[in-house]
Design an enzyme around this catalytic site. Sequence first.
Site, PDB file in Angstrom:
ATOM      1  N   TYR A   2       0.813  -1.208   0.000  1.00 46.71           N
ATOM      2  CA  TYR A   2       0.000   0.000   0.000  1.00 46.71           C
ATOM      3  C   TYR A   2       0.855   1.270   0.000  1.00 46.71           C
ATOM      4  O   TYR A   2       0.345   2.368   0.167  1.00 46.71           O
ATOM      5  CB  TYR A   2      -0.928   0.016   1.220  1.00 46.71           C
ATOM      6  CG  TYR A   2      -2.126  -0.910   1.109  1.00 46.71           C
ATOM      7  CD1 TYR A   2      -1.978  -2.213   0.650  1.00 46.71           C
ATOM      8  CD2 TYR A   2      -3.391  -0.485   1.488  1.00 46.71           C
ATOM      9  CE1 TYR A   2      -3.061  -3.066   0.559  1.00 46.71           C
ATOM     10  CE2 TYR A   2      -4.481  -1.337   1.401  1.00 46.71           C
ATOM     11  CZ  TYR A   2      -4.314  -2.630   0.943  1.00 46.71           C
ATOM     12  OH  TYR A   2      -5.389  -3.471   0.860  1.00 46.71           O
ATOM     13  N   LYS A  40       4.682 -14.104   4.959  1.00 47.67           N
ATOM     14  CA  LYS A  40       4.891 -15.153   3.960  1.00 47.67           C
ATOM     15  C   LYS A  40       6.384 -15.204   3.651  1.00 47.67           C
ATOM     16  O   LYS A  40       6.825 -15.194   2.496  1.00 47.67           O
ATOM     17  CB  LYS A  40       4.071 -14.858   2.699  1.00 47.67           C
ATOM     18  CG  LYS A  40       4.039 -16.010   1.693  1.00 47.67           C
ATOM     19  CD  LYS A  40       3.285 -17.230   2.194  1.00 47.67           C
ATOM     20  CE  LYS A  40       3.191 -18.265   1.074  1.00 47.67           C
ATOM     21  NZ  LYS A  40       2.592 -19.550   1.558  1.00 47.67           N
ATOM     22  N   ASP A  87      -1.538 -17.579   4.337  1.00 54.76           N
ATOM     23  CA  ASP A  87      -2.525 -18.533   3.850  1.00 54.76           C
ATOM     24  C   ASP A  87      -2.940 -19.503   4.949  1.00 54.76           C
ATOM     25  O   ASP A  87      -4.137 -19.797   5.129  1.00 54.76           O
ATOM     26  CB  ASP A  87      -2.014 -19.277   2.621  1.00 54.76           C
ATOM     27  CG  ASP A  87      -0.578 -19.785   2.782  1.00 54.76           C
ATOM     28  OD1 ASP A  87       0.075 -19.457   3.795  1.00 54.76           O
ATOM     29  OD2 ASP A  87      -0.103 -20.512   1.891  1.00 54.76           O
ATOM     30  N   ASP A 106      -4.997  -6.425   6.328  1.00 56.47           N
ATOM     31  CA  ASP A 106      -6.303  -6.128   5.745  1.00 56.47           C
ATOM     32  C   ASP A 106      -7.097  -7.409   5.536  1.00 56.47           C
ATOM     33  O   ASP A 106      -8.299  -7.490   5.829  1.00 56.47           O
ATOM     34  CB  ASP A 106      -6.108  -5.398   4.418  1.00 56.47           C
ATOM     35  CG  ASP A 106      -7.295  -4.531   4.040  1.00 56.47           C
ATOM     36  OD1 ASP A 106      -8.213  -4.365   4.875  1.00 56.47           O
ATOM     37  OD2 ASP A 106      -7.303  -4.007   2.913  1.00 56.47           O
TER      38      ASP A 106
END
Length: 334
Positions: A35, A105, A138, A162
């Site tokens: 972002y 991740k 995930d 988010d």
Amino acid sequence: LYACTRPRKPYPTNPLNHKEGIDLVVFRENTEDLYAGVEFGPVPTELAVTLTSLSKPFAHFANLGSDEYAISCKINTKKGSERIVRAAFEFARQHGRKKVTVVHKANVVRATDGLFLEEAKKVARDFPEIQMDDANIDAICMWLLKNPFAYDVLVAPNLYGDIISDLCAQMVGGLGFGCSGNIGSKLAVFEPTHGSAPKHAGQYKVNPIATILAAKMMLDWLGEKDKAARLELAVGEVIKDGRVRTYDMGGKNSTLEMGKAIAADGGYMMQCQSCHDGMSAVGAPTRNGWFEEPNCQSCHTAPAGHYTSQCSDCHATKTWTSGTVVHRAGADCQ
């Protein structure tokens, strides 16, 4: 306003709850990551040349035309990572929380998410009484849904924060219950996480509870703890009562009707007859959902015979004496 703070907990008897008793707080870094706004499309030739010389994996894209692909830069800094993780741990310490989970991740996005995870590990050393664990973005989506009680405070870079905060919002009723605070070192902005929802403009149908709970967060941040607690108590009582529900909760009430029900909960505004200060009758609940009259917070006069209360609906007044209890809603006004 680097710390996007999103509490997620269900209110009892809400028909939309995934499971009762969930109590999660998500800390989302608000200024970096994907972002940050550093994007290119079409991609400038000089950028493509530079990336070709610096990154072997980029060779796969090097012969594409500048308008055949786009690039968004994922930028995490040590400072930004450290301060959002520290904010999560400090919140955990202040509120007696036991664990902070770092979401990333790093097994794939090694540079940026690896940096975030390493900074988190450094911060965790300053909070030895709080457990730290970490999870891939995930996997955490699966585990949050399966066993939300295994988690407490979660902290993540912008995009991942988010994602998981919206997932957690759905588990406690949906975005109609999702409040958010964007908090910096000196300033803060509070809002519902659902945004402006322009498709619902002018229909007066959406659930206002997310906005009201954002106001509760603002009161907490301002140090108005009593007002914040009273507001949250009113929200919980209206949900528990179940007579007023917006469309997302399976009801037919309007936005305004829900707002008025929450505003009216607490029933009476009481005025001390000694100092004439006003206060809400909302207090600690006793048997059967009734509330005992509190002592005046200004002059500390005991309640016996000293309060005149005013109905929040019709504004009729009544004097209360020792031993009397005030119902939490204005419905019992004579």
